[in-house]
Design a protein around this motif. Structure first.
Motif, PDB file in Angstrom:
ATOM      1  N   ASP A 163       0.841  -1.211   0.000  1.00 23.14           N
ATOM      2  CA  ASP A 163       0.000   0.000   0.000  1.00 23.14           C
ATOM      3  C   ASP A 163       0.871   1.255   0.000  1.00 23.14           C
ATOM      4  O   ASP A 163       0.557   2.251  -0.666  1.00 23.14           O
ATOM      5  CB  ASP A 163      -0.923  -0.005   1.215  1.00 23.14           C
ATOM      6  CG  ASP A 163      -2.066  -1.007   1.078  1.00 23.14           C
ATOM      7  OD1 ASP A 163      -2.341  -1.439  -0.062  1.00 23.14           O
ATOM      8  OD2 ASP A 163      -2.671  -1.360   2.113  1.00 23.14           O
ATOM      9  N   ARG A 187       2.090   1.883  -3.429  1.00 22.12           N
ATOM     10  CA  ARG A 187       1.022   2.423  -4.276  1.00 22.12           C
ATOM     11  C   ARG A 187       0.854   3.928  -4.075  1.00 22.12           C
ATOM     12  O   ARG A 187       0.535   4.662  -5.005  1.00 22.12           O
ATOM     13  CB  ARG A 187      -0.296   1.719  -3.961  1.00 22.12           C
ATOM     14  CG  ARG A 187      -0.426   0.305  -4.497  1.00 22.12           C
ATOM     15  CD  ARG A 187      -1.868  -0.168  -4.431  1.00 22.12           C
ATOM     16  NE  ARG A 187      -2.001  -1.519  -4.938  1.00 22.12           N
ATOM     17  CZ  ARG A 187      -2.116  -2.597  -4.170  1.00 22.12           C
ATOM     18  NH1 ARG A 187      -2.077  -2.481  -2.847  1.00 22.12           N
ATOM     19  NH2 ARG A 187      -2.245  -3.799  -4.719  1.00 22.12           N
ATOM     20  N   GLU A 188       1.079   4.372  -2.852  1.00 25.30           N
ATOM     21  CA  GLU A 188       0.877   5.784  -2.539  1.00 25.30           C
ATOM     22  C   GLU A 188       2.073   6.653  -2.935  1.00 25.30           C
ATOM     23  O   GLU A 188       1.984   7.878  -2.910  1.00 25.30           O
ATOM     24  CB  GLU A 188       0.610   5.935  -1.039  1.00 25.30           C
ATOM     25  CG  GLU A 188      -0.732   5.315  -0.606  1.00 25.30           C
ATOM     26  CD  GLU A 188      -0.917   5.320   0.897  1.00 25.30           C
ATOM     27  OE1 GLU A 188      -0.020   5.849   1.597  1.00 25.30           O
ATOM     28  OE2 GLU A 188      -1.941   4.798   1.379  1.00 25.30           O
ATOM     29  N   CYS A 189       3.193   6.020  -3.303  1.00 25.62           N
ATOM     30  CA  CYS A 189       4.383   6.805  -3.645  1.00 25.62           C
ATOM     31  C   CYS A 189       4.144   7.662  -4.879  1.00 25.62           C
ATOM     32  O   CYS A 189       4.487   8.832  -4.914  1.00 25.62           O
ATOM     33  CB  CYS A 189       5.577   5.881  -3.872  1.00 25.62           C
ATOM     34  SG  CYS A 189       6.243   5.174  -2.355  1.00 25.62           S
ATOM     35  N   ARG A 190       3.583   7.061  -5.906  1.00 29.79           N
ATOM     36  CA  ARG A 190       3.217   7.822  -7.097  1.00 29.79           C
ATOM     37  C   ARG A 190       2.279   6.977  -7.948  1.00 29.79           C
ATOM     38  O   ARG A 190       2.354   5.735  -7.928  1.00 29.79           O
ATOM     39  CB  ARG A 190       4.431   8.243  -7.909  1.00 29.79           C
ATOM     40  CG  ARG A 190       5.170   7.146  -8.638  1.00 29.79           C
ATOM     41  CD  ARG A 190       6.083   7.741  -9.704  1.00 29.79           C
ATOM     42  NE  ARG A 190       6.959   6.761 -10.300  1.00 29.79           N
ATOM     43  CZ  ARG A 190       6.599   5.940 -11.287  1.00 29.79           C
ATOM     44  NH1 ARG A 190       5.352   5.949 -11.732  1.00 29.79           N
ATOM     45  NH2 ARG A 190       7.474   5.084 -11.800  1.00 29.79           N
TER      46      ARG A 190
END
Length: 387
Positions: free
Chosen positions: A91, A94-97
């Motif tokens: 998760d 996924r939030e990195c970019r």
């Protein structure tokens, strides 16, 4: 220094596993002795690939390590108990970019049909089919996800400069990983330089059966457990480049303990491989050289340690232990029994570096004679070369 044993409980350990385990133990323990600060050795049971796990294999592994005199600190860690942590890490990626983690609907047959093996070693670089689909038609990707189409999840690597997919302008973002190249120093094989796009490719981090992939799990484990010393076979050199890439993304965030992660790389050592007498990689399904069989035949732990130390080059004279090295009582030209502690007194990575060729072990290395020396294989085209 924090090292680790990281066995897969898919069967009984064989002589090649013992060779790698001894090297990992010697590396961490010798560093602790030299620094005076001590060392920590973690035992991590890599049982994340549930279909491959053999009942009681973890117990056999621990029994064999104790028999060999290779100790570890603390309780064993099981990957199967850390699934929530891997989900959390995925998760976070996924939030990195957007697009760093993307769904892949390709079957293995699809990938083989669209790819060519890389560098003659059989490794297949993913051709980016579903990455292009996401860029060209994100609605179609959403539709297939909603429809429940079987898919894995891949991590996207940077494009090589000059490729059609690479941006026209240089990347000046503050992203943790914008460069296509991963460079690291290996204690045995020297400087390594990999192009993520050409040598590695977008790689699965969660399989289509829902299991977390090895590459994600071990990267997260080594980060969380503070591992600073990684020793394994040379066949994982390419994986090291990928794991460093994943590590750089993850260390841009926060650890589970709420501390800001520090982007400090472990020290790596990749070992020449061990093949059987037929020239194939030693496998647990071939039981002639597994430690259970050897123990049942009356082979002593000192014989196994001595043979593995010989293959590492730390207890040999002429031959695989170092061409031209003078032979004598303290530097035998053939393998001799020794304890793990005696091997520790002789250990130095410079000795391992003297011969980078893979080793081939005869079918009966401990009989009918007490010891039979291994031979070295001619250097192959697939063997890693310093960059």
């Amino acid at each position: 220094m924090v090292g680790r044993f990281a066995p897969t409980p898919s069967g009984r350990m064989h002589l090649g596993n013992a060779y790698a385990m001894l090297a990992a133990w010697l590396s961490a323990r010798s560093a602790g002795v030299r620094s005076g600060a001590g060392s920590r050795m973690i035992l991590r049971i890599e049982d994340i690939d549930a279909p491959r796990v053999v009942k009681d294999a973890d117990r056999w592994i621990m029994d064999d390590l104790n028999w060999l005199g290779l100790d570890w600190d603390g309780e064993p860690v099981y990957q199967s108990a850390r699934l929530d942590r891997y989900a959390e890490a995925l998760d976070a990626l996924r939030e990195c970019r957007p697009g760093l983690i993307y769904p892949c609907f390709c079957s293995r047959a699809d990938i083989r049909a669209a790819s060519a093996p890389n560098e003659g070693d059989g490794y297949v670089v993913y051709p980016g089919t579903c990455r292009r689909l996401l860029e060209a038609d994100p609605q179609e990707v959403s539709r297939r996800l909603v429809a429940g189409d079987r898919h894995s999840w891949r991590i996207a690597v940077p494009e090589a400069p000059g490729s059609p997919e690479a941006p026209d302008e240089p990347d000046v973002s503050d992203e943790p990983v914008a460069d296509d190249r991963i460079v690291f120093e290996d204690r045995v094989f020297g400087p390594q330089n990999y192009s993520l796009s050409r040598d590695v490719g977008d790689t699965v981090v969660r399989r289509s059966d829902g299991l977390f992939a090895y590459q994600l799990a071990v990267t997260v484990d080594d980060l969380d457990m503070g591992v600073t010393d990684i020793v394994r076979g040379r066949d994982l050199l390419r994986s090291t480049a990928l794991q460093l890439y994943i590590r750089d993304w993850l260390t841009d965030g926060v650890t589970p303990e709420g501390q800001v992660a520090v982007r400090t790389r472990p020290v790596f050592a990749h070992l020449p491989l061990i093949d059987n007498a037929q020239g194939r990689r030693m496998a647990k399904r071939e039981h002639s050289l597994d430690l259970g069989f050897l123990r049942a035949q009356g082979v002593k732990p000192e014989q196994v340690i001595g043979y593995c130390a010989w293959m590492l080059g730390i207890a040999g004279g002429d031959g695989i232990g170092g061409p031209g090295a003078p032979a004598g009582p303290a530097n035998p030209a053939r393998p001799e029994p020794m304890t793990a502690r005696e091997a520790l007194a002789a250990f130095d990575w410079s000795k391992v570096r003297r011969d980078l060729r893979d080793r081939m072990v005869p079918d009966h290395p401990f009989g009918p004679e007490p010891m039979r020396e291994p031979v070295v294989e001619p250097a192959s085209e697939s063997a890693p070369r310093p960059a």
